[in-house]
Structure formats: structure tokens, C-alpha cells
Motif scaffolding. Structure first.
Motif, PDB file in Angstrom:
ATOM      1  N   MET A  22       0.764  -1.118  -0.101  1.00 26.02           N
ATOM      2  CA  MET A  22      -0.008   0.063  -0.033  1.00 26.02           C
ATOM      3  C   MET A  22       0.916   1.226  -0.062  1.00 26.02           C
ATOM      4  SD  MET A  22      -2.976   1.012   3.016  1.00 26.02           S
ATOM      5  CE  MET A  22      -1.677   1.327   4.017  1.00 26.02           C
ATOM      6  N   ALA A  23       2.000   1.109   0.699  1.00 29.73           N
ATOM      7  CA  ALA A  23       2.846   2.203   0.635  1.00 29.73           C
ATOM      8  C   ALA A  23       3.417   2.543  -0.556  1.00 29.73           C
ATOM      9  CB  ALA A  23       3.877   2.213   1.857  1.00 29.73           C
ATOM     10  N   GLU A  24       3.905   1.723  -1.199  1.00 27.23           N
ATOM     11  CA  GLU A  24       4.461   1.762  -2.611  1.00 27.23           C
ATOM     12  C   GLU A  24       3.336   2.221  -3.384  1.00 27.23           C
ATOM     13  OE1 GLU A  24       6.119  -2.025  -3.475  1.00 27.23           O
ATOM     14  OE2 GLU A  24       7.884  -2.170  -2.109  1.00 27.23           O
ATOM     15  N   SER A  25       2.443   1.828  -3.512  1.00 31.59           N
ATOM     16  CA  SER A  25       1.292   2.100  -4.568  1.00 31.59           C
ATOM     17  C   SER A  25       1.008   3.870  -4.147  1.00 31.59           C
ATOM     18  CB  SER A  25       0.003   1.529  -4.443  1.00 31.59           C
ATOM     19  OG  SER A  25      -0.490   1.680  -2.974  1.00 31.59           O
ATOM     20  N   LEU A  26       1.117   3.913  -3.027  1.00 27.98           N
ATOM     21  CA  LEU A  26       0.657   5.454  -2.430  1.00 27.98           C
ATOM     22  C   LEU A  26       1.834   6.426  -2.895  1.00 27.98           C
ATOM     23  CD1 LEU A  26      -1.136   7.375  -0.963  1.00 27.98           C
ATOM     24  CD2 LEU A  26      -0.077   7.039   1.002  1.00 27.98           C
ATOM     25  N   GLU A  27       3.031   5.993  -2.865  1.00 26.68           N
ATOM     26  CA  GLU A  27       4.117   6.624  -3.425  1.00 26.68           C
ATOM     27  C   GLU A  27       4.088   6.910  -4.853  1.00 26.68           C
ATOM     28  OE1 GLU A  27       9.116   6.760  -2.581  1.00 26.68           O
ATOM     29  OE2 GLU A  27       7.879   5.059  -2.092  1.00 26.68           O
ATOM     30  N   ALA A  28       3.889   5.782  -5.305  1.00 24.63           N
ATOM     31  CA  ALA A  28       4.009   5.875  -6.830  1.00 24.63           C
ATOM     32  C   ALA A  28       2.821   6.937  -7.515  1.00 24.63           C
ATOM     33  CB  ALA A  28       3.367   4.552  -7.717  1.00 24.63           C
ATOM     34  N   GLU A  29       1.656   6.979  -6.575  1.00 22.41           N
ATOM     35  CA  GLU A  29       0.440   7.769  -6.792  1.00 22.41           C
ATOM     36  C   GLU A  29       0.885   9.272  -6.713  1.00 22.41           C
ATOM     37  OE1 GLU A  29      -3.270   8.482  -8.546  1.00 22.41           O
ATOM     38  OE2 GLU A  29      -2.185   6.568  -8.268  1.00 22.41           O
TER      39      GLU A  29
END
Length: 238
Positions: free
Chosen positions: A98-105
Motif C-alpha cells: 500500500m505504501a509503494e502504491s501510494l508513493e507511486a500515486e
């Protein structure tokens, strides 16, 4: 003399000497240096119950952990603590995804968590200076140049016309009430004419005291040519 006689008798007749020896109580054998009696006081039942209750309370408060419902920590902090202690729930296993997807977003949409900024474009040409204030979507709100202040032809280039233009634009922004809509402002410089330094001087001066607090980013969009067409020849006078 008597001690020598007693030692000899004890070695010769040990049974006789044992009868003559003074017998000590077991309590006196355990405590040879004290003559006081040991008194084992029985504690009161009420004081004993209070002591046990206090001890139980201390142990409970030392070992107890705050419940998830009443914990002041956030969910992410609880998940991270569970990950460290090894008592994480199945939900915390997907935390890093979830943190990686949030950072990419956030990289794709840097202003997703806050209002996008307005833009103030400063086009500092060697012959003129143009200032354009736009909305976050790019629609212009105000666009003025040195020609709007009465400067003509070669008089539009120079430090002083750009300084007057910047002061006039800041005054117009305040008079039209645009400061109420502008929450964040991004400055976009283009070109290295004399108006670039003049605009910066006005922004840092008394005229820009209400504007510079809104500036959140300063960018440079000066065109850089890689190859391309042949440049114009350098002008030489005389």
C-alpha cells in the motif's frame, strides 16, 4: 592448666565429656551472635489483602497494553509496531504494498493531497517583459506587459520598465481580490532578460509582501536548444 586436662579427658573419654558439655538450643545454634528472641508476627488479614491487591494492580499496569480501540496511535503506527514485534495481523502484511502504491500515486499526481497552485509566468525577453497569472488549469487571470504601461518600442526593454510592471501587477492582484482565491503560487521564469532580476527585486521588496508568502515553488522553463536550426548571427555594431 584446666583446659589441657579437659582436652586430654575428651580424647580419652569422649562419652563422659559429652555429658558434661552444655547443650544449646537449635535457635541459639543458628544465631550465635544475638540473644534476642525471634518473633514471627502474623500480618493482619486486611493489610495482607490490600498488599496483594496493590501488587496485582502494579503487575497488571506493567504488563497491560492499550487496546486498539482506545489507543491514541494511528492505524499505520499500530501496523508498524505489530510488524516489529512479530504479532502483526494479516492486514499488516500488505502495508508495504500500500505504501509503494501510494508513493507511486504521489509521484504521478503531486498535488493530490492539497489544492494545486496558481501560476505566475515571468517571460523576461531582451526586448520586453510579460507577466501572466493563470489558474491551476491554465486559464489566464491577468496578463500584462511593459507596453500596457505606456512604454513603446525600445523603451519596453530594460530594468526600470520591468520593475514598474511587476509593481503594477502585484497591485492589480490585490485590488481585484485574487489573493482570496490563491492558496499557493508557483513562479515560472522564462528567459534571462533584465526583467527577470527586476521582478525578483520587487517580489522581495515591500510591494511583494503579500505575494511572497504564497510562493510554494520556483521553476525555470527557459527553452534550451539541442541541435536544431542554425542560430542567428551575432549582431556587431561598427
Amino acid at each position: 592448666m584446666n583446659s589441657q586436662i579437659m582436652n586430654r579427658l575428651s580424647t580419652a573419654l569422649p562419652s563422659v565429656c559429652q555429658r558434661c558439655q552444655i547443650r544449646l538450643a537449635p535457635s541459639q545454634l543458628l544465631r550465635p551472635f544475638s540473644s534476642t528472641r525471634q518473633i514471627n508476627a502474623q500480618p493482619n488479614s486486611k493489610s495482607r489483602d490490600k498488599g496483594q491487591a496493590l501488587e496485582k494492580q502494579i503487575l497488571d499496569t506493567g504488563n497491560s497494553q492499550p487496546s486498539e480501540a482506545n489507543s491514541p496511535l494511528s492505524k499505520i503506527t499500530q501496523l508498524m509496531q505489530g510488524e516489529k514485534t512479530g504479532t502483526s495481523q494479516p492486514v499488516s502484511r500488505d502495508y508495504f504494498r500500500m505504501a509503494e502504491s501510494l508513493e507511486a500515486e504521489m509521484i504521478k499526481h503531486p498535488y493530490a493531497d492539497r489544492a494545486p497552485p496558481h501560476h505566475l509566468h515571468v517571460y523576461a525577453h531582451k526586448h520586453n517583459t510579460l507577466l501572466t497569472l493563470t489558474r491551476p488549469n491554465g486559464n489566464p487571470l491577468l496578463s500584462l506587459g511593459c507596453g500596457n504601461l505606456g512604454f513603446r518600442k525600445a523603451g519596453r526593454s530594460g530594468y526600470d520598465p520591468a520593475y514598474q510592471l511587476a509593481s503594477h501587477v502585484f497591485g492589480q492582484i490585490q485590488e481585484r481580490g485574487l489573493l482570496l482565491d490563491i492558496k499557493r503560487l508557483e513562479l515560472v521564469y522564462r528567459g534571462f532578460g533584465p526583467g527577470r532580476e527586476a521582478f525578483t527585486k520587487v517580489l522581495l521588496g515591500n510591494e511583494g509582501r503579500y505575494i511572497r508568502g504564497l510562493v510554494s515553488r520556483v521553476t525555470d522553463s527557459t527553452r534550451i536548444k539541442f541541435g536544431g536550426t542554425r542560430s542567428r548571427k551575432v549582431r556587431r555594431l561598427g
